[in-house]
Design a protein around this motif. Structure first.
Motif, PDB file in Angstrom:
ATOM      1  N   VAL A   1       0.830  -1.201   0.000  1.00 17.34           N
ATOM      2  CA  VAL A   1       0.000   0.000   0.000  1.00 17.34           C
ATOM      3  C   VAL A   1       0.870   1.258   0.000  1.00 17.34           C
ATOM      4  N   SER A   2       2.020   1.213   0.657  1.00 21.77           N
ATOM      5  CA  SER A   2       2.936   2.360   0.643  1.00 21.77           C
ATOM      6  C   SER A   2       3.538   2.561  -0.742  1.00 21.77           C
ATOM      7  N   ALA A   3       3.943   1.452  -1.390  1.00 19.63           N
ATOM      8  CA  ALA A   3       4.505   1.562  -2.740  1.00 19.63           C
ATOM      9  C   ALA A   3       3.499   2.160  -3.710  1.00 19.63           C
ATOM     10  N   LEU A   4       2.240   1.728  -3.606  1.00 22.58           N
ATOM     11  CA  LEU A   4       1.202   2.254  -4.497  1.00 22.58           C
ATOM     12  C   LEU A   4       0.901   3.720  -4.204  1.00 22.58           C
ATOM     13  N   ALA A   5       0.874   4.082  -2.913  1.00 16.24           N
ATOM     14  CA  ALA A   5       0.603   5.469  -2.552  1.00 16.24           C
ATOM     15  C   ALA A   5       1.710   6.395  -3.048  1.00 16.24           C
ATOM     16  N   LEU A   6       2.965   5.962  -2.924  1.00  9.61           N
ATOM     17  CA  LEU A   6       4.072   6.787  -3.406  1.00  9.61           C
ATOM     18  C   LEU A   6       4.035   6.925  -4.924  1.00  9.61           C
ATOM     19  N   ALA A   7       3.689   5.845  -5.618  1.00 12.33           N
ATOM     20  CA  ALA A   7       3.586   5.927  -7.080  1.00 12.33           C
ATOM     21  C   ALA A   7       2.457   6.858  -7.491  1.00 12.33           C
ATOM     22  N   ARG A   8       1.343   6.814  -6.741  1.00 15.01           N
ATOM     23  CA  ARG A   8       0.195   7.674  -7.068  1.00 15.01           C
ATOM     24  C   ARG A   8       0.555   9.141  -6.903  1.00 15.01           C
ATOM     25  N   ARG A   9       1.410   9.462  -5.941  1.00 13.71           N
ATOM     26  CA  ARG A   9       1.781  10.858  -5.656  1.00 13.71           C
ATOM     27  C   ARG A   9       3.179  11.202  -6.168  1.00 13.71           C
TER      28      ARG A   9
ATOM     29  N   GLU B   1      11.026   5.260 -11.330  1.00 14.30           N
ATOM     30  CA  GLU B   1      10.071   5.705 -12.338  1.00 14.30           C
ATOM     31  C   GLU B   1       9.022   4.618 -12.565  1.00 14.30           C
ATOM     32  N   GLN B   2       8.009   4.631 -11.694  1.00 12.14           N
ATOM     33  CA  GLN B   2       6.914   3.685 -11.797  1.00 12.14           C
ATOM     34  C   GLN B   2       5.598   4.417 -11.577  1.00 12.14           C
ATOM     35  N   THR B   3       4.574   4.035 -12.340  1.00 10.09           N
ATOM     36  CA  THR B   3       3.242   4.588 -12.120  1.00 10.09           C
ATOM     37  C   THR B   3       2.431   3.601 -11.286  1.00 10.09           C
ATOM     38  N   GLU B   4       1.363   4.097 -10.703  1.00  9.92           N
ATOM     39  CA  GLU B   4       0.489   3.221  -9.925  1.00  9.92           C
ATOM     40  C   GLU B   4      -0.098   2.127 -10.813  1.00  9.92           C
ATOM     41  N   GLU B   5      -0.437   2.465 -12.041  1.00  5.76           N
ATOM     42  CA  GLU B   5      -1.022   1.486 -12.951  1.00  5.76           C
ATOM     43  C   GLU B   5      -0.032   0.361 -13.235  1.00  5.76           C
ATOM     44  N   GLN B   6       1.238   0.696 -13.409  1.00  3.74           N
ATOM     45  CA  GLN B   6       2.246  -0.340 -13.650  1.00  3.74           C
ATOM     46  C   GLN B   6       2.384  -1.263 -12.446  1.00  3.74           C
ATOM     47  N   LEU B   7       2.360  -0.695 -11.254  1.00  7.19           N
ATOM     48  CA  LEU B   7       2.498  -1.518 -10.054  1.00  7.19           C
ATOM     49  C   LEU B   7       1.281  -2.407  -9.847  1.00  7.19           C
ATOM     50  N   LEU B   8       0.098  -1.899 -10.187  1.00  7.62           N
ATOM     51  CA  LEU B   8      -1.114  -2.691  -9.986  1.00  7.62           C
ATOM     52  C   LEU B   8      -1.144  -3.917 -10.903  1.00  7.62           C
TER      53      LEU B   8
ATOM     54  N   VAL C   1       0.978  -6.063 -11.112  1.00  9.46           N
ATOM     55  CA  VAL C   1       1.585  -7.180 -10.386  1.00  9.46           C
ATOM     56  C   VAL C   1       1.141  -7.237  -8.924  1.00  9.46           C
ATOM     57  N   ALA C   2       0.845  -6.079  -8.310  1.00 12.54           N
ATOM     58  CA  ALA C   2       0.452  -6.080  -6.904  1.00 12.54           C
ATOM     59  C   ALA C   2      -0.967  -6.598  -6.727  1.00 12.54           C
ATOM     60  N   ASP C   3      -1.871  -6.251  -7.640  1.00  7.86           N
ATOM     61  CA  ASP C   3      -3.233  -6.780  -7.618  1.00  7.86           C
ATOM     62  C   ASP C   3      -3.161  -8.239  -8.067  1.00  7.86           C
ATOM     63  N   LYS C   4      -3.608  -9.157  -7.212  1.00  6.96           N
ATOM     64  CA  LYS C   4      -3.393 -10.576  -7.476  1.00  6.96           C
ATOM     65  C   LYS C   4      -4.228 -11.094  -8.638  1.00  6.96           C
ATOM     66  N   ALA C   5      -5.385 -10.498  -8.856  1.00  4.32           N
ATOM     67  CA  ALA C   5      -6.160 -10.869 -10.036  1.00  4.32           C
ATOM     68  C   ALA C   5      -5.477 -10.371 -11.304  1.00  4.32           C
ATOM     69  N   ALA C   6      -4.951  -9.143 -11.254  1.00  3.91           N
ATOM     70  CA  ALA C   6      -4.232  -8.602 -12.410  1.00  3.91           C
ATOM     71  C   ALA C   6      -2.954  -9.392 -12.676  1.00  3.91           C
ATOM     72  N   LEU C   7      -2.298  -9.883 -11.618  1.00 10.41           N
ATOM     73  CA  LEU C   7      -1.072 -10.667 -11.798  1.00 10.41           C
ATOM     74  C   LEU C   7      -1.367 -11.940 -12.593  1.00 10.41           C
ATOM     75  N   ALA C   8      -2.507 -12.569 -12.300  1.00 14.22           N
ATOM     76  CA  ALA C   8      -2.874 -13.771 -13.057  1.00 14.22           C
ATOM     77  C   ALA C   8      -3.003 -13.439 -14.542  1.00 14.22           C
ATOM     78  N   GLY C   9      -3.618 -12.295 -14.854  1.00 12.34           N
ATOM     79  CA  GLY C   9      -3.753 -11.882 -16.245  1.00 12.34           C
ATOM     80  C   GLY C   9      -2.413 -11.544 -16.873  1.00 12.34           C
ATOM     81  N   THR C  10      -1.537 -10.897 -16.097  1.00 11.48           N
ATOM     82  CA  THR C  10      -0.204 -10.556 -16.595  1.00 11.48           C
ATOM     83  C   THR C  10       0.579 -11.814 -16.941  1.00 11.48           C
TER      84      THR C  10
ATOM     85  N   GLY D   1       9.115  -3.733 -18.030  1.00 13.84           N
ATOM     86  CA  GLY D   1       9.802  -2.454 -17.926  1.00 13.84           C
ATOM     87  C   GLY D   1       9.853  -1.979 -16.482  1.00 13.84           C
ATOM     88  N   TYR D   2      10.010  -2.921 -15.577  1.00 17.00           N
ATOM     89  CA  TYR D   2       9.915  -2.610 -14.153  1.00 17.00           C
ATOM     90  C   TYR D   2      11.128  -1.811 -13.676  1.00 17.00           C
TER      91      TYR D   2
END
Length: 435
Positions: free
Chosen positions: A99-107, A119-126, A128-137, A278-279
């Motif tokens: 949650v801290s990593a996502l908050a820092l990326a958002r701001r 250099e990471q955006t919240e969307e890029q982190l989500l 892999v951090a969102d477990k449903a999105a990770l399955a799709g990735t 591109g992480y």
């Protein structure tokens, strides 16, 4: 190997928004940077937890009352003004939970003028951090991943659990949204269809989607992890693989005892994924070997330092958190030198694991490797956090034991006689008499 030269003019602020006073990774980051002469400050759950006792933490500020990124950004900007000499002096921010990593990326746009961040955006982190999105990735990239289903109703959850084969793994896609004290865990093993239905029913409380995953059989030497740092140019400047020797909960939880061990396939998969995404920044990936197919499946991707990252401190002292500071302050990151056989022990969780499975034998490492390693809490140059953790841990276990005892007493206590139904024979006799 000499210790790399750090820019000790750039302080670090460790950021952790969850309420876990036993997060040993925060202490590891404080010691890693502090021993290099870098001023360390922390934003954590309270100013009197075990981490605050470290000689390497110069100041502690309680986390905001909520996990809102706006509140965190305001607190960090105030902190930067208090710990630096001028309004333009840079500060490194190190997130220690998702949650801290996502908050820092958002701001990031708001903080970049003062804070050094990958250099990471919240969307890029989500992704892999969102477990449903990770399955799709993983599906999109052809990376082995346990079969995953996303139910949309309680009945569908039961049907999917049956299709995957009980027991199944249940996860909340965004576990950082789980309410404190709600009794929900980020990961649960479901052993019946009724449990699947019941857990799905708590989706509104959880705040994110429930996903069900095939349970890959646990076993010895099957659970591996990769910690790495992808620098500003996208190179994985520091990266290594490790083996879980013990975990808590046993067989399915965090690393209680880990060993630095080579695994070319896990290393290849992890580095390939970082390149495809591109992480940028620090990451912690968990894999499990499926003995039936010989494939390593990616279970989790944490976009921040894993709690056991200090396992991979090489002979020169380089680890992923130090690599982060070196890179973002414009210093070169030296090659990461393997120290195979080095072990990392989390004292409190290792003790629980030993109680549950005392006879488990670890795989033999390289000759002479058993004596090399690091403890998560105790350090000869910084003993106070271990003492504070010990006291807090004993109090925590006592509270858990008392709560469990109260639940057992409540369950065993007979109901009031007035609430008990009368035996069938007696009811009939009473009715006949009244007639």
């Amino acid at each position: 190997m000499p210790v790399p030269p750090f820019d000790t003019r750039v302080p670090a602020v460790l950021v952790r928004l969850d309420r876990n006073p036993f997060h040993h990774g925060t202490l590891g980051a404080a010691r890693s940077l502090g021993r290099a002469g870098i001023p360390v400050h922390a934003v954590v759950e309270s100013a009197d937890g075990p981490v605050s006792r470290s000689r390497y933490v110069r100041s502690v500020r309680p986390r905001p009352g909520t996990t809102a990124s706006t509140e965190l950004a305001a607190l960090l900007l105030r902190t930067a003004g208090e710990i630096t000499g001028g309004p333009a002096d840079p500060v490194l921010a190190v997130p220690l939970d998702d949650v801290s990593a996502l908050a820092l990326a958002r701001r990031r746009a708001e903080l970049t003028g003062r804070f050094l961040l990958p250099e990471q955006t919240e969307e890029q982190l989500l992704r892999v951090a969102d477990k449903a999105a990770l399955a799709g990735t993983c599906a999109a990239l052809g990376l082995p991943h346990p079969r995953t289903e996303l139910p949309t109703s309680a009945d569908e959850a039961a049907a999917m659990a049956w299709s995957l084969g009980l027991p199944v793994v249940a996860k909340w896609s965004r576990p950082w949204l789980l309410p404190a004290g709600g009794g929900l865990r980020s990961t649960t093993i479901l052993r019946s269809l009724a449990e699947a239905r019941e857990l799905y029913g708590r989706t509104p409380q959880a705040g994110s989607r429930l996903l069900l995953q095939e349970l890959l059989p646990p076993g010895r030497d099957l659970d591996w992890f990769f910690h790495g740092y992808a620098d500003s140019a996208g190179r994985c400047a520091a990266g290594a693989t490790g083996l879980k020797e013990r975990s808590w909960p046993d067989g399915a939880g965090l690393t209680a005892v880990g060993r630095w061990a080579p695994n070319a396939e896990v290393d290849r998969l992890a580095r390939g994924l970082l390149g495809a995404l591109g992480y940028r920044g620090v990451c912690d990936l968990d894999f499990r070997l499926d003995r039936a197919t010989g494939a390593y499946h990616l279970l989790d991707f944490n976009p921040r330092p894993g709690a056991q990252f200090r396992l991979f401190a090489d002979p020169g002292g380089l680890d992923v958190v130090r690599a982060l500071h070196l890179d973002l302050t414009g210093r070169p990151v030296p090659p990461h030198s393997p120290a195979y056989g080095r072990r990392f022990v989390v004292e409190n969780y290792a003790a629980l694991s030993l109680l549950v499975s005392p006879r488990r034998r670890r795989s033999p490492g390289p000759a002479g490797a058993r004596r090399r390693g690091e403890r998560a809490w105790f350090a000869a140059d910084d003993p106070a956090p271990a003492l504070a953790m010990g006291r807090a841990w004993l109090a925590h276990l006592l509270r858990r034991a008392l709560a469990a005892g109260r639940r057992r007493l409540t369950a065993a206590r007979p109901r009031h006689p007035a609430a008990l139904p009368a035996p069938a024979g007696r009811t009939s006799a009473t009715r006949l008499t009244r007639r």
